[in-house]
Design an enzyme around this catalytic site. Structure first.
Site, PDB file in Angstrom:
ATOM      1  N   LEU A 278      16.361  45.135   1.747  1.00 55.10           N
ATOM      2  CA  LEU A 278      16.570  45.661   3.231  1.00 55.10           C
ATOM      3  C   LEU A 278      17.575  45.271   4.050  1.00 55.10           C
ATOM      4  CD1 LEU A 278      12.619  45.370   4.410  1.00 55.10           C
ATOM      5  CD2 LEU A 278      13.850  47.303   3.553  1.00 55.10           C
TER       6      LEU A 278
ATOM      7  N   THR B  21      11.676  49.560  -2.894  1.00 55.65           N
ATOM      8  CA  THR B  21      12.232  48.725  -2.065  1.00 55.65           C
ATOM      9  C   THR B  21      10.931  48.522  -1.038  1.00 55.65           C
ATOM     10  OG1 THR B  21      14.235  49.537  -2.021  1.00 55.65           O
ATOM     11  CG2 THR B  21      13.734  48.670   0.079  1.00 55.65           C
TER      12      THR B  21
ATOM     13  N   ARG C 189      33.442  65.268   6.378  1.00 58.23           N
ATOM     14  CA  ARG C 189      33.812  63.984   5.544  1.00 58.23           C
ATOM     15  C   ARG C 189      35.279  63.402   5.510  1.00 58.23           C
ATOM     16  NH1 ARG C 189      28.914  61.778   4.362  1.00 58.23           N
ATOM     17  NH2 ARG C 189      27.428  63.382   4.635  1.00 58.23           N
TER      18      ARG C 189
ATOM     19  N   LYS D 108      15.178  55.061   6.279  1.00 58.85           N
ATOM     20  CA  LYS D 108      13.838  54.494   6.049  1.00 58.85           C
ATOM     21  C   LYS D 108      13.892  52.982   6.000  1.00 58.85           C
ATOM     22  CE  LYS D 108      12.816  54.454   0.980  1.00 58.85           C
ATOM     23  NZ  LYS D 108      12.570  52.931   0.611  1.00 58.85           N
TER      24      LYS D 108
ATOM     25  N   CYS E 252      17.225  56.189   1.553  1.00 61.71           N
ATOM     26  CA  CYS E 252      17.015  54.817   1.668  1.00 61.71           C
ATOM     27  C   CYS E 252      17.414  54.106   3.195  1.00 61.71           C
ATOM     28  CB  CYS E 252      17.532  54.133   0.800  1.00 61.71           C
ATOM     29  SG  CYS E 252      16.828  54.278  -0.756  1.00 61.71           S
TER      30      CYS E 252
ATOM     31  N   PHE F  68      19.879  47.933  -6.524  1.00 57.33           N
ATOM     32  CA  PHE F  68      20.841  48.086  -5.796  1.00 57.33           C
ATOM     33  C   PHE F  68      21.848  49.468  -6.341  1.00 57.33           C
ATOM     34  CE2 PHE F  68      19.996  43.956  -5.128  1.00 57.33           C
ATOM     35  CZ  PHE F  68      19.818  43.572  -3.636  1.00 57.33           C
TER      36      PHE F  68
ATOM     37  N   GLY G 197      11.617  58.379 -10.954  1.00 59.96           N
ATOM     38  CA  GLY G 197      12.494  59.221  -9.981  1.00 59.96           C
ATOM     39  C   GLY G 197      13.931  58.715 -10.094  1.00 59.96           C
TER      40      GLY G 197
ATOM     41  N   VAL H  92       7.649  53.412  -7.867  1.00 60.65           N
ATOM     42  CA  VAL H  92       7.116  54.671  -6.846  1.00 60.65           C
ATOM     43  C   VAL H  92       7.955  54.714  -5.552  1.00 60.65           C
ATOM     44  CG1 VAL H  92       5.044  54.612  -7.872  1.00 60.65           C
ATOM     45  CG2 VAL H  92       5.398  53.361  -5.983  1.00 60.65           C
TER      46      VAL H  92
HETATM   47  N1  LIG Z   1      17.200  56.645  -4.592  1.00 57.05           N
HETATM   48  C1  LIG Z   1      17.843  55.328  -4.553  1.00 57.05           C
HETATM   49  O1  LIG Z   1      19.073  55.326  -4.539  1.00 57.05           O
HETATM   50  C2  LIG Z   1      17.396  53.985  -4.415  1.00 57.05           C
HETATM   51  C3  LIG Z   1      18.349  52.998  -4.663  1.00 57.05           C
HETATM   52  C4  LIG Z   1      17.387  51.573  -4.768  1.00 57.05           C
HETATM   53  C5  LIG Z   1      15.964  51.403  -4.368  1.00 57.05           C
HETATM   54  N2  LIG Z   1      15.218  52.498  -4.155  1.00 57.05           N
HETATM   55  C6  LIG Z   1      13.782  52.533  -3.987  1.00 57.05           C
HETATM   56  O2  LIG Z   1      13.027  52.703  -5.019  1.00 57.05           O
HETATM   57  C7  LIG Z   1      11.940  53.395  -4.805  1.00 57.05           C
HETATM   58  C8  LIG Z   1      11.888  54.687  -5.739  1.00 57.05           C
HETATM   59  O3  LIG Z   1      12.846  55.510  -5.004  1.00 57.05           O
HETATM   60  P1  LIG Z   1      13.315  56.848  -5.562  1.00 57.05           P
HETATM   61  O4  LIG Z   1      14.443  57.348  -5.073  1.00 57.05           O
HETATM   62  O5  LIG Z   1      13.439  56.620  -7.303  1.00 57.05           O
HETATM   63  O6  LIG Z   1      11.864  57.744  -5.402  1.00 57.05           O
HETATM   64  P2  LIG Z   1      11.531  59.424  -6.074  1.00 57.05           P
HETATM   65  O7  LIG Z   1      10.772  59.927  -5.040  1.00 57.05           O
HETATM   66  O8  LIG Z   1      12.775  59.586  -6.844  1.00 57.05           O
HETATM   67  O9  LIG Z   1      10.496  58.676  -7.336  1.00 57.05           O
HETATM   68  C9  LIG Z   1       9.146  58.142  -7.163  1.00 57.05           C
HETATM   69  C10 LIG Z   1       8.502  58.582  -8.336  1.00 57.05           C
HETATM   70  O10 LIG Z   1       7.085  57.908  -8.257  1.00 57.05           O
HETATM   71  C11 LIG Z   1       6.075  58.617  -8.844  1.00 57.05           C
HETATM   72  N3  LIG Z   1       4.903  58.317  -8.290  1.00 57.05           N
HETATM   73  C12 LIG Z   1       4.292  57.984  -6.973  1.00 57.05           C
HETATM   74  N4  LIG Z   1       3.143  57.608  -7.048  1.00 57.05           N
HETATM   75  C13 LIG Z   1       2.911  57.455  -8.324  1.00 57.05           C
HETATM   76  C14 LIG Z   1       1.657  56.926  -9.057  1.00 57.05           C
HETATM   77  N5  LIG Z   1       0.706  56.566  -8.262  1.00 57.05           N
HETATM   78  N6  LIG Z   1       1.668  56.569 -10.184  1.00 57.05           N
HETATM   79  C15 LIG Z   1       2.952  57.289 -10.837  1.00 57.05           C
HETATM   80  N7  LIG Z   1       4.040  57.715 -10.654  1.00 57.05           N
HETATM   81  C16 LIG Z   1       4.065  57.691  -9.258  1.00 57.05           C
HETATM   82  C17 LIG Z   1       6.632  59.978  -8.030  1.00 57.05           C
HETATM   83  O11 LIG Z   1       5.816  61.207  -8.669  1.00 57.05           O
HETATM   84  C18 LIG Z   1       7.868  60.215  -8.233  1.00 57.05           C
HETATM   85  O12 LIG Z   1       8.455  61.028  -9.442  1.00 57.05           O
HETATM   86  C19 LIG Z   1      11.804  53.682  -3.261  1.00 57.05           C
HETATM   87  O13 LIG Z   1      11.165  52.529  -2.876  1.00 57.05           O
HETATM   88  C20 LIG Z   1      13.211  53.461  -2.932  1.00 57.05           C
HETATM   89  O14 LIG Z   1      13.450  53.078  -1.611  1.00 57.05           O
HETATM   90  C21 LIG Z   1      15.834  53.757  -4.228  1.00 57.05           C
END
Ligand SMILES: NC(=O)c1ccc[n+]([C@@H]2O[C@H](COP(=O)([O-])OP(=O)(O)OC[C@H]3O[C@@H](n4cnc5c(N)ncnc54)[C@H](O)[C@@H]3O)[C@@H](O)[C@H]2O)c1
Length: 456
Positions: free
Chosen positions: A218, A129, A430, A276, A273, A159, A11, A87
């Site tokens: 967090l 996270t 904005r 949540k 983020c 981050f 993702g 994930v």
């Molecule tokens: N988006 C951000 O800016 C950001 C920044 C820092 C941290 N995070 C954290 O990182 C994590 C991921 O966030 P994201 O935005 O990339 O999420 P996202 O939803 O874009 O990507 C997650 C991916 O995981 C896949 N997935 C879920 N279950 C699976 C499994 N069992 N096997 C294989 N693939 C699986 C989903 O299909 C999805 O493509 C979260 O915990 C989020 O809090 C996100």
């Protein structure tokens, strides 16, 4: 290649972080896997599944050299020495802790899959996270494999900010790596340090115990959101007192103890983020009986909701208390500029409220229209979508800026004014436009945190 890395979850985090590691570390083979076939297919093309400035160049530098995308999760696990798990960890929507706790079902499924498939020792890295103490659960599941193989769990929270992910990954403020402080834990920690040391200066690679690393992510998000809610609370006071929130933010931000960033008042924060992670923090505090701490952080979310609803109420009030059948153009739907991500965007709330009031809503955005349609769900049927802002504004009573896309500053606002119904309203959610200039053209302008500029 010296080592093999797998990343489960392709993702917004897994894709860019692994592309950067692969580009900077040609000696590692990096396998990014996901259950989502469409997503994996898109990572193999030049039409990536997420929009992020500069990302395509990074992906292309390593793709098919040492960076590979696939849905074959078992093979990637089997081959890997190090497994990043990235994930999604959304807010739970059912059962105990619904609306607050993190939903760890995807996370746990991955842990169980690793146990089932692995035949050699692995370092498992928490990239998602997670609630503090998740590593303990992870270890419990992984160690249930008995003596078949061994696992070390590391916390390496991400981050990066969407919209600037490539720059954030190239030049991180810090990389945080937490582990157990046992000989095996410290050895595993060093292996992860070694990856980042390929391009991140040593003083920016911070190590800690595993719980501090989990909690720091967090807390970092809670602090960032808190700054936005703080300045937004002051924007409401500015509107009552004829102070200008831009001027207040500038004066306050010049104090080196405060600093200037994250002090832009707006319609509110969005993104997948902040909300949540704060809900998760609140839930964790409550589960430890820290109710006062939980209430404190809940206030950050309450202020954000207040800001969103205040914005819509002001739109209705200033447009003579009725917007039935009035065309209203939302400029931007992404939760921030330079991303296609619309998760938790304030634009979703605003669009739904305007539809409830029976306005005709038109959404324009240079990158996020597909996600906007998805996020609006059933409501999308009653909304028009166009990537042309001039077309969106034609015949509209109001334009509301929802995303700080740079292009909105340089539009031909005279042309937009000429094409709109009169009086023509601009609600700048904005605070990015030149309000005096727009007022001079004939618009009635409603900024955040300073008095309106009205012609009536
Ligand atoms: N988006 C951000 O800016 C950001 C920044 C820092 C941290 N995070 C954290 O990182 C994590 C991921 O966030 P994201 O935005 O990339 O999420 P996202 O939803 O874009 O990507 C997650 C991916 O995981 C896949 N997935 C879920 N279950 C699976 C499994 N069992 N096997 C294989 N693939 C699986 C989903 O299909 C999805 O493509 C979260 O915990 C989020 O809090 C996100």
């Amino acid at each position: 290649m010296t080592k093999c890395i797998a990343c489960i979850g392709a993702g917004y985090v897994g894709g860019p972080t692994m592309a950067m590691i692969a580009m900077k570390c040609p000696q590692y083979k990096v396998h990014v896997v996901d259950v989502n076939e469409a997503r994996i297919a898109a990572w193999k093309t030049d039409d990536l599944p997420i929009y992020e400035p500069g990302l395509l160049e990074v992906v292309k530098a390593a793709r098919d050299r040492n960076l590979f995308f696939s849905t074959d999760i078992d093979s990637a696990i089997r081959e890997a020495d190090i497994i990043f798990v990235s994930v999604n960890t959304p807010t739970k929507t059912f059962g105990d802790g619904a609306g607050r706790a993190a939903d760890l079902q995807y996370w746990e499924k991955v842990a169980r899959q690793i146990v089932r498939v692995a035949t050699s020792p692995k370092i498992v890295v928490e990239k998602s996270t997670l609630p503090v103490k998740t590593a303990q659960t992870m270890e419990a599941i992984l160690n249930a494999a008995g003596d078949r193989t061994s696992f070390e769990v590391i916390s390496n929270p991400e981050f990066l900010a969407e919209g600037t992910a490539v720059q954030d990954l190239l030049h991180p403020d810090r990389v945080l790596i937490g582990s157990r402080e046992t000989p095996a834990g410290l050895k595993a920690r060093q292996e992860i340090v070694d990856i980042y040391a390929n391009w991140v200066p040593a003083e920016k690679i911070v190590t800690s115990n595993v719980w501090s690393a989990e909690l720091s992510k967090l807390v970092a998000n809670a602090f960032l959101a808190q700054r936005i809610s703080s300045i937004n609370s002051i924007s409401a006071l500015c509107e009552k007192t004829e102070a200008s929130v831009r001027e207040v933010a500038r004066a306050v931000g010049m104090d080196s103890r405060v600093g200037p960033r994250f002090l832009n008042a707006s319609v509110g924060f969005g993104g997948s983020c902040f909300k949540k992670d704060i809900l998760n923090l609140v839930y964790i505090c409550e589960s430890y009986g820290l109710h006062e701490v939980a209430r404190y952080w809940e206030g950050v979310l309450a202020m954000n909701e207040y800001q969103e609803s205040r914005f819509v109420k002001a739109m209705i009030r200033y447009m003579f208390n009725t917007i039935v059948d009035k065309r209203i153009a939302l400029f931007g739907f992404a939760f921030k500029a330079d991303t296609s991500d619309t998760r938790q965007s304030p634009a979703i709330f605003v669009a739904r409220k305007l539809l409830d009031e029976r306005a005709q809503v038109v959404v324009t955005d240079p990158r996020a229209l597909d996600n906007a349609r998805l996020d609006l769900g059933d409501a999308a049927a009653g909304v028009q979508f166009t990537d042309d802002p001039y077309q969106a504004a034609r015949g509209a009573h109001a334009v509301a800026i929802m995303t700080e896309w740079e292009l909105y500053r340089s539009l031909d606002w005279e042309r937009i004014y000429a094409s709109m119904e009169k009086p023509a309203f601009v609600f700048d959610g904005r605070n990015i436009l030149d309000h005096q200039k727009l007022f001079g053209m004939g618009f009635s302008v409603f900024p955040i945190g300073s008095p309106p500029l009205k012609h009536f």
